[in-house]
Design a protein around this motif. Structure first.
Motif, PDB file in Angstrom:
ATOM      1  N   VAL A  62      14.491  45.594 121.127  1.00 19.30           N
ATOM      2  CA  VAL A  62      15.400  45.584 122.407  1.00 19.30           C
ATOM      3  C   VAL A  62      14.708  44.370 123.205  1.00 19.30           C
ATOM      4  CG1 VAL A  62      16.307  46.776 124.286  1.00 19.30           C
ATOM      5  CG2 VAL A  62      15.906  47.813 122.162  1.00 19.30           C
ATOM      6  N   CYS A  63      15.451  43.435 123.691  1.00 18.03           N
ATOM      7  CA  CYS A  63      15.075  42.625 124.375  1.00 18.03           C
ATOM      8  C   CYS A  63      15.822  42.408 125.855  1.00 18.03           C
ATOM      9  CB  CYS A  63      15.172  41.067 123.661  1.00 18.03           C
ATOM     10  SG  CYS A  63      14.226  39.919 124.695  1.00 18.03           S
ATOM     11  N   ASP A  64      15.139  42.524 127.055  1.00 13.24           N
ATOM     12  CA  ASP A  64      15.932  42.632 128.033  1.00 13.24           C
ATOM     13  C   ASP A  64      15.270  42.103 129.247  1.00 13.24           C
ATOM     14  OD1 ASP A  64      17.826  43.283 130.266  1.00 13.24           O
ATOM     15  OD2 ASP A  64      16.862  45.302 130.462  1.00 13.24           O
ATOM     16  N   PRO A  65      15.232  40.529 129.016  1.00 10.26           N
ATOM     17  CA  PRO A  65      14.289  39.844 129.963  1.00 10.26           C
ATOM     18  C   PRO A  65      14.986  39.773 131.474  1.00 10.26           C
ATOM     19  CG  PRO A  65      15.679  38.226 128.838  1.00 10.26           C
ATOM     20  CD  PRO A  65      15.750  39.936 128.127  1.00 10.26           C
ATOM     21  N   ASP A  66      16.207  40.093 131.739  1.00  7.63           N
ATOM     22  CA  ASP A  66      16.645  39.928 133.163  1.00  7.63           C
ATOM     23  C   ASP A  66      16.853  41.414 133.690  1.00  7.63           C
ATOM     24  OD1 ASP A  66      16.878  37.248 132.890  1.00  7.63           O
ATOM     25  OD2 ASP A  66      18.790  37.822 131.699  1.00  7.63           O
ATOM     26  N   GLY A  67      16.246  42.291 133.205  1.00  9.07           N
ATOM     27  CA  GLY A  67      15.954  43.691 133.532  1.00  9.07           C
ATOM     28  C   GLY A  67      17.543  44.492 133.821  1.00  9.07           C
ATOM     29  N   LEU A  68      18.535  44.259 132.830  1.00  5.28           N
ATOM     30  CA  LEU A  68      19.649  44.848 133.068  1.00  5.28           C
ATOM     31  C   LEU A  68      19.508  46.544 132.799  1.00  5.28           C
ATOM     32  CD1 LEU A  68      22.059  42.577 131.032  1.00  5.28           C
ATOM     33  CD2 LEU A  68      21.334  42.608 133.557  1.00  5.28           C
ATOM     34  N   LEU A  69      18.722  46.988 131.890  1.00  5.68           N
ATOM     35  CA  LEU A  69      18.414  48.126 131.680  1.00  5.68           C
ATOM     36  C   LEU A  69      17.156  48.688 132.356  1.00  5.68           C
ATOM     37  CD1 LEU A  69      19.301  48.565 127.786  1.00  5.68           C
ATOM     38  CD2 LEU A  69      20.583  49.564 129.874  1.00  5.68           C
ATOM     39  N   ASP A  70      17.316  50.078 132.668  1.00  8.30           N
ATOM     40  CA  ASP A  70      15.903  50.857 132.950  1.00  8.30           C
ATOM     41  C   ASP A  70      14.886  50.815 131.842  1.00  8.30           C
ATOM     42  OD1 ASP A  70      14.597  52.848 135.068  1.00  8.30           O
ATOM     43  OD2 ASP A  70      14.378  53.812 133.115  1.00  8.30           O
ATOM     44  N   PRO A  71      13.734  50.590 131.925  1.00  9.08           N
ATOM     45  CA  PRO A  71      12.836  50.590 131.023  1.00  9.08           C
ATOM     46  C   PRO A  71      12.880  51.700 129.942  1.00  9.08           C
ATOM     47  CG  PRO A  71      11.648  49.867 132.851  1.00  9.08           C
ATOM     48  CD  PRO A  71      13.038  50.160 133.438  1.00  9.08           C
ATOM     49  N   GLY A  72      13.180  52.962 130.694  1.00  4.33           N
ATOM     50  CA  GLY A  72      13.223  54.240 130.027  1.00  4.33           C
ATOM     51  C   GLY A  72      14.424  54.235 129.079  1.00  4.33           C
ATOM     52  N   ALA A  93      15.759  51.549 127.798  1.00  5.64           N
ATOM     53  CA  ALA A  93      15.473  50.511 126.780  1.00  5.64           C
ATOM     54  C   ALA A  93      14.511  51.198 125.723  1.00  5.64           C
ATOM     55  CB  ALA A  93      14.638  49.331 127.245  1.00  5.64           C
ATOM     56  N   ASP A  94      13.493  52.278 126.002  1.00  4.55           N
ATOM     57  CA  ASP A  94      12.902  53.069 125.105  1.00  4.55           C
ATOM     58  C   ASP A  94      13.787  53.818 124.234  1.00  4.55           C
ATOM     59  OD1 ASP A  94      10.698  51.988 126.109  1.00  4.55           O
ATOM     60  OD2 ASP A  94      10.058  53.670 127.639  1.00  4.55           O
ATOM     61  N   GLU A  95      14.901  54.523 124.866  1.00  2.68           N
ATOM     62  CA  GLU A  95      15.580  55.148 124.172  1.00  2.68           C
ATOM     63  C   GLU A  95      16.676  54.551 123.017  1.00  2.68           C
ATOM     64  OE1 GLU A  95      18.093  57.638 127.123  1.00  2.68           O
ATOM     65  OE2 GLU A  95      16.545  58.197 127.973  1.00  2.68           O
ATOM     66  N   LEU A  96      16.656  53.321 123.599  1.00  5.90           N
ATOM     67  CA  LEU A  96      17.459  52.571 122.630  1.00  5.90           C
ATOM     68  C   LEU A  96      16.911  51.991 121.412  1.00  5.90           C
ATOM     69  CD1 LEU A  96      19.476  50.090 124.909  1.00  5.90           C
ATOM     70  CD2 LEU A  96      20.387  52.019 123.467  1.00  5.90           C
ATOM     71  N   VAL A 126      15.837  55.162 114.418  1.00  4.48           N
ATOM     72  CA  VAL A 126      16.507  56.240 113.394  1.00  4.48           C
ATOM     73  C   VAL A 126      17.669  55.655 112.537  1.00  4.48           C
ATOM     74  CG1 VAL A 126      18.250  58.266 113.838  1.00  4.48           C
ATOM     75  CG2 VAL A 126      16.338  58.089 115.096  1.00  4.48           C
ATOM     76  N   LEU A 127      18.055  54.687 113.194  1.00  2.00           N
ATOM     77  CA  LEU A 127      19.148  54.079 112.047  1.00  2.00           C
ATOM     78  C   LEU A 127      18.579  53.612 111.130  1.00  2.00           C
ATOM     79  CD1 LEU A 127      22.344  51.887 113.144  1.00  2.00           C
ATOM     80  CD2 LEU A 127      20.689  51.055 111.194  1.00  2.00           C
ATOM     81  N   LYS A 128      17.319  52.807 111.316  1.00  2.00           N
ATOM     82  CA  LYS A 128      16.573  51.945 110.373  1.00  2.00           C
ATOM     83  C   LYS A 128      16.058  52.770 109.168  1.00  2.00           C
ATOM     84  CE  LYS A 128      12.821  49.048 109.505  1.00  2.00           C
ATOM     85  NZ  LYS A 128      13.430  47.960 108.660  1.00  2.00           N
ATOM     86  N   ASN A 129      15.484  54.126 109.621  1.00  2.00           N
ATOM     87  CA  ASN A 129      14.913  55.212 108.802  1.00  2.00           C
ATOM     88  C   ASN A 129      15.775  56.054 108.046  1.00  2.00           C
ATOM     89  OD1 ASN A 129      12.338  54.227 109.279  1.00  2.00           O
ATOM     90  ND2 ASN A 129      12.229  55.554 111.255  1.00  2.00           N
ATOM     91  N   THR A 130      16.875  56.123 108.453  1.00  2.00           N
ATOM     92  CA  THR A 130      18.104  56.980 107.832  1.00  2.00           C
ATOM     93  C   THR A 130      19.072  56.234 106.986  1.00  2.00           C
ATOM     94  OG1 THR A 130      19.392  56.982 109.880  1.00  2.00           O
ATOM     95  CG2 THR A 130      17.705  58.889 109.525  1.00  2.00           C
ATOM     96  N   SER A 131      19.297  54.988 107.248  1.00  2.00           N
ATOM     97  CA  SER A 131      20.326  54.110 106.557  1.00  2.00           C
ATOM     98  C   SER A 131      19.654  53.906 105.179  1.00  2.00           C
ATOM     99  CB  SER A 131      20.685  52.832 107.164  1.00  2.00           C
ATOM    100  OG  SER A 131      19.584  52.190 107.598  1.00  2.00           O
ATOM    101  N   TYR A 135      24.240  51.096 129.400  1.00  2.00           N
ATOM    102  CA  TYR A 135      23.540  51.747 128.329  1.00  2.00           C
ATOM    103  C   TYR A 135      24.337  52.828 127.648  1.00  2.00           C
ATOM    104  CZ  TYR A 135      20.631  55.767 126.810  1.00  2.00           C
ATOM    105  OH  TYR A 135      20.249  56.629 125.720  1.00  2.00           O
ATOM    106  N   GLU A 136      25.490  53.384 128.020  1.00  2.00           N
ATOM    107  CA  GLU A 136      26.212  54.097 127.552  1.00  2.00           C
ATOM    108  C   GLU A 136      26.959  53.354 126.412  1.00  2.00           C
ATOM    109  OE1 GLU A 136      28.406  56.174 130.376  1.00  2.00           O
ATOM    110  OE2 GLU A 136      26.827  57.575 131.094  1.00  2.00           O
ATOM    111  N   GLY A 137      27.626  52.186 126.767  1.00  2.00           N
ATOM    112  CA  GLY A 137      28.158  51.330 125.842  1.00  2.00           C
ATOM    113  C   GLY A 137      27.347  50.779 124.815  1.00  2.00           C
ATOM    114  N   LEU A 138      26.118  50.518 125.130  1.00  2.00           N
ATOM    115  CA  LEU A 138      25.290  49.918 123.688  1.00  2.00           C
ATOM    116  C   LEU A 138      25.200  51.505 123.167  1.00  2.00           C
ATOM    117  CD1 LEU A 138      22.633  47.910 125.975  1.00  2.00           C
ATOM    118  CD2 LEU A 138      24.245  47.045 124.261  1.00  2.00           C
ATOM    119  N   VAL A 139      24.817  52.556 123.532  1.00  2.00           N
ATOM    120  CA  VAL A 139      24.713  53.497 122.651  1.00  2.00           C
ATOM    121  C   VAL A 139      26.018  53.798 121.910  1.00  2.00           C
ATOM    122  CG1 VAL A 139      24.584  56.071 122.640  1.00  2.00           C
ATOM    123  CG2 VAL A 139      22.790  54.880 124.275  1.00  2.00           C
ATOM    124  N   TYR A 140      27.178  53.569 122.428  1.00  2.00           N
ATOM    125  CA  TYR A 140      28.460  53.789 121.605  1.00  2.00           C
ATOM    126  C   TYR A 140      28.776  52.781 120.482  1.00  2.00           C
ATOM    127  CZ  TYR A 140      33.565  53.789 120.401  1.00  2.00           C
ATOM    128  OH  TYR A 140      34.701  53.854 119.991  1.00  2.00           O
TER     129      TYR A 140
END
Length: 248
Positions: A51-61, A63-66, A72-77, A188-193
């Motif tokens: 996850v790269c967010d140089p302008d701080g659009l997301l809260d760091p927490g 970004a950690d969740e993303l 999970v996607l990498k390990n289960t796909s 954040y919700e959009g990225l999760v979706y």
């Protein structure tokens, strides 16, 4: 020494201000694997975040969740290209966020710039010699309200253009709404979706592209047309016979 330090700070600040004013280009956008601090992922080790967010659009927490969702996607796909899945995992997706995309050279529409930006990042981050190409980069630029998903050739075999089109359409309220503010949960919700829909598309064996859909539609339309013509020809009375009898 203090003066030198002050000059360095001034130069770095000028560089940041220039990027903020002119926007990011793919060739100066940081790599989350190699430059986590520049990506706003402070206290994160090298080679541990996508996850790269140089302008701080997301809260760091957030970004950690993303990052957790990406793992999970990498390990289960499923594993492609005869890779050793225990070592490398399945599909790898990365997320790139920017306040603004830069303009280099002649004017290019925002959509095309987002496409080129995302594809250049994908090639750079995953390696130009990446043979498998089971990867993708989700790019979002806040100022332009542009979302683009660049996918590798292997990913393109399981994620159709129709599925990508549905993701863009169904997620538009998250990213194109004028009420979006930097750091808001809506981003954040959009990225999760988007990530969840992309994961579903990767796991879904059913595959349909616009090209296939067009070919099927044309074939069905052709069959219906000929069937209708044959039906009309058989049902309508022939006028040739009576006219011939009247002649004799």
């Amino acid at each position: 020494m203090a003066r030198l330090f002050g000059c360095v700070i001034l130069v770095l600040w000028s560089l940041y201000a220039t990027i903020e004013a002119n926007g990011w280009l793919a060739n100066n956008y940081p790599n989350p694997q190699l430059q986590p601090n520049e990506c706003g992922r402070r206290d994160v080790a090298v080679n541990t975040t996508w996850v790269c967010d140089p302008d701080g659009l997301l809260d760091p927490g957030r970004a950690d969740e993303l990052d957790d969702a990406l793992d999970v996607l990498k390990n289960t796909s499923r594993c492609e290209c005869d890779k050793v899945c225990l070592e490398t995992g399945g599909y790898q997706v990365a997320i790139a966020l920017a306040h603004r995309m830069g303009i280099e050279g002649n004017y290019v529409p925002d959509r095309e710039r987002a496409r080129d930006f995302a594809e250049e990042l994908r090639k750079e981050w995953f390696g130009k010699n990446d043979q498998c190409q089971d990867n993708a980069v989700i790019l979002y630029s806040f100022t332009e309200r542009e979302l683009f998903i660049a996918i590798g050739k292997t990913a393109a075999k399981v994620v159709s253009d129709i599925e990508l089109g549905q993701i863009y359409h169904q997620s538009s309220d998250y990213f194109h709404s004028p009420s979006i503010r930097i750091g808001e949960n809506q981003l954040y919700e959009g990225l999760v979706y988007v990530l969840s829909e992309l994961e579903e598309a990767i796991d879904n064996d059913w595959f349909l592209t616009y090209g296939v859909a067009y070919a099927v539609t044309i074939s069905i339309a052709t069959v219906l047309l000929f069937s209708t013509m044959c039906l009309v020809a058989n049902c309508c009375p022939s006028q040739t016979g009576p006219r011939t009898e009247q002649m004799f």
